[in-house]
Design an enzyme around this catalytic site. Structure first.
Site, PDB file in Angstrom:
ATOM      1  N   HIS A  64       0.861  -1.191   0.000  1.00 36.21           N
ATOM      2  CA  HIS A  64       0.000   0.000   0.000  1.00 36.21           C
ATOM      3  C   HIS A  64       0.891   1.232   0.000  1.00 36.21           C
ATOM      4  O   HIS A  64       2.107   1.129   0.113  1.00 36.21           O
ATOM      5  CB  HIS A  64      -0.974  -0.015   1.172  1.00 36.21           C
ATOM      6  CG  HIS A  64      -0.346   0.044   2.536  1.00 36.21           C
ATOM      7  ND1 HIS A  64       0.477  -0.945   3.034  1.00 36.21           N
ATOM      8  CD2 HIS A  64      -0.415   0.984   3.521  1.00 36.21           C
ATOM      9  CE1 HIS A  64       0.871  -0.621   4.250  1.00 36.21           C
ATOM     10  NE2 HIS A  64       0.359   0.542   4.563  1.00 36.21           N
ATOM     11  N   ASP A  68       5.766   4.569   5.277  1.00 36.59           N
ATOM     12  CA  ASP A  68       6.669   3.591   5.898  1.00 36.59           C
ATOM     13  C   ASP A  68       6.793   2.306   5.081  1.00 36.59           C
ATOM     14  O   ASP A  68       7.468   1.361   5.507  1.00 36.59           O
ATOM     15  CB  ASP A  68       6.249   3.280   7.348  1.00 36.59           C
ATOM     16  CG  ASP A  68       4.845   2.744   7.458  1.00 36.59           C
ATOM     17  OD1 ASP A  68       3.927   3.332   6.848  1.00 36.59           O
ATOM     18  OD2 ASP A  68       4.649   1.730   8.166  1.00 36.59           O
ATOM     19  N   HIS A  69       6.179   2.298   3.879  1.00 39.88           N
ATOM     20  CA  HIS A  69       6.301   1.154   2.962  1.00 39.88           C
ATOM     21  C   HIS A  69       6.891   1.536   1.608  1.00 39.88           C
ATOM     22  O   HIS A  69       7.130   0.658   0.777  1.00 39.88           O
ATOM     23  CB  HIS A  69       4.931   0.493   2.757  1.00 39.88           C
ATOM     24  CG  HIS A  69       4.374  -0.054   4.028  1.00 39.88           C
ATOM     25  ND1 HIS A  69       4.323  -1.395   4.310  1.00 39.88           N
ATOM     26  CD2 HIS A  69       3.893   0.576   5.131  1.00 39.88           C
ATOM     27  CE1 HIS A  69       3.826  -1.567   5.529  1.00 39.88           C
ATOM     28  NE2 HIS A  69       3.544  -0.389   6.048  1.00 39.88           N
TER      29      HIS A  69
HETATM   30 ZN   LIG Z   1       2.924   0.526   7.898  1.00 43.43          ZN
HETATM   31 ZN   LIG Z   2      -0.035   1.385   6.561  1.00 43.38          ZN
END
Ligand SMILES: [Zn+2]
Ligand SMILES: [Zn+2]
Length: 298
Positions: A64, A68-69
């Site tokens: 997603h 933080d990804h």
């Molecule tokens: Zn996350």
């Molecule tokens: Zn998330």
């Protein structure tokens, strides 16, 4: 003899600051291939310490579009290119992946030109290119790629208001690992996880999070405390994970995306997983950055 099938953990943290846990990222190492899943802050720098050459990665899956990804994507792309990549990176993800990748590429346009000019003829122009494939959103795990015997399925999870958000199910050499992505407890994760040899699940310890909220409030950081109040609505708690692992008959549970971030010492890990073994009797591991864990047949 069983073929090599491991998960290399790059980042086991979340957006919450931690010296020991970077943003989300893991590499599925299967046979001779490396498939990267997510690239949160700091994850790219963990590749080589985790034993993965950036140029060996041709496939990236995004779960997603939370920072933080995704925010180490530019650094990964340059590590991969300067390590000798000569072919485009294939990127799979939910709707929105193309917009995000296009935005990163626009930001990198000048730098790519500078590098090509400075290292004339040494860097392959295809090594910095990307092919983005946005996947359909389905509640049931749906196969979208077969790469040298690695079967990869995507399924939608519930990370509302992040829509769509995906988990992935990866099968290789008769073994299966499920990566939850970010999610609250949801039926689609339970169904996709059924009978898996390993579930890598994001994890929130609610009492520990409440403690941090109280600390922030006491320190006068009311905005941070009130933002923390919104965290539980879209993450899964440790007792919920244990219940899901039991009901889905998971062979082994590995926790990552640890909320709130904890140290890697035994006391912190024991505190984080308190009560889980009363619900789920299989092995439970809290992953550490750069750790590699083998996917074994249950
Ligand atoms: Zn996350
Ligand atoms: Zn998330």
């Amino acid at each position: 003899m069983a073929e090599n099938f491991e998960i290399a953990f790059l980042g086991t943290g979340s957006p919450l600051i931690s010296a020991e846990r970077c943003g989300a990222g893991q590499v599925v190492v299967a046979g001779g291939r490396n498939v990267l899943v997510d690239l949160g802050w700091g994850a790219a720098r963990r590749l080589i310490p985790a034993g993965v050459m950036p140029s060996s990665i041709d496939t990236l899956l995004f779960t997603h579009m939370h920072t933080d990804h995704i925010t180490d994507f530019p650094d990964f792309l340059f590590l991969r290119w300067t390590a000798g990549a000569t072919t485009p990176l294939t990127i799979y993800g939910p709707a929105g992946t193309k917009e995000t990748v296009d935005g990163f590429m626009a930001a990198l346009r000048l730098d790519i030109g500078f590098r090509l000019a400075h290292h004339a003829g040494k860097l392959h122009p295809d090594g910095i290119r990307c092919n983005v494939i946005e996947l359909p959103t389905t509640a049931a795990a749906t196969r979208f790629a077969e790469i040298d015997g690695i079967g990869i399925d995507a399924f939608e999870v519930d990370h509302f208001p992040v829509v769509p958000a995906f988990g992935y199910r990866v099968s290789f050499d008769g073994r299966t690992v499920v990566l939850s992505g970010d999610t609250s407890f949801c039926q689609s994760l339970l169904e996709a996880s059924r009978g898996a040899d390993m579930l890598i699940c994001e994890a929130m310890n609610r009492p520990m999070l409440d403690q941090q909220m109280a600390f922030l409030r006491g320190a006068g950081r009311t905005l941070q405390a009130s933002l923390f109040e919104d965290v539980p609505s879209y993450h899964i708690s440790t007792p919920e994970i244990a219940g899901l692992a039991r009901d889905a008959n998971i062979g082994e549970l590995v926790l990552s995306h640890i909320i709130p971030p904890i140290g890697t010492d035994a006391a912190s890990v024991a505190g984080f997983t308190t009560g889980m073994s009363d619900i789920y009797t299989g092995p439970i591991t809290v992953a550490k950055d750069t750790q590699r864990i083998a996917v074994t047949r249950r």
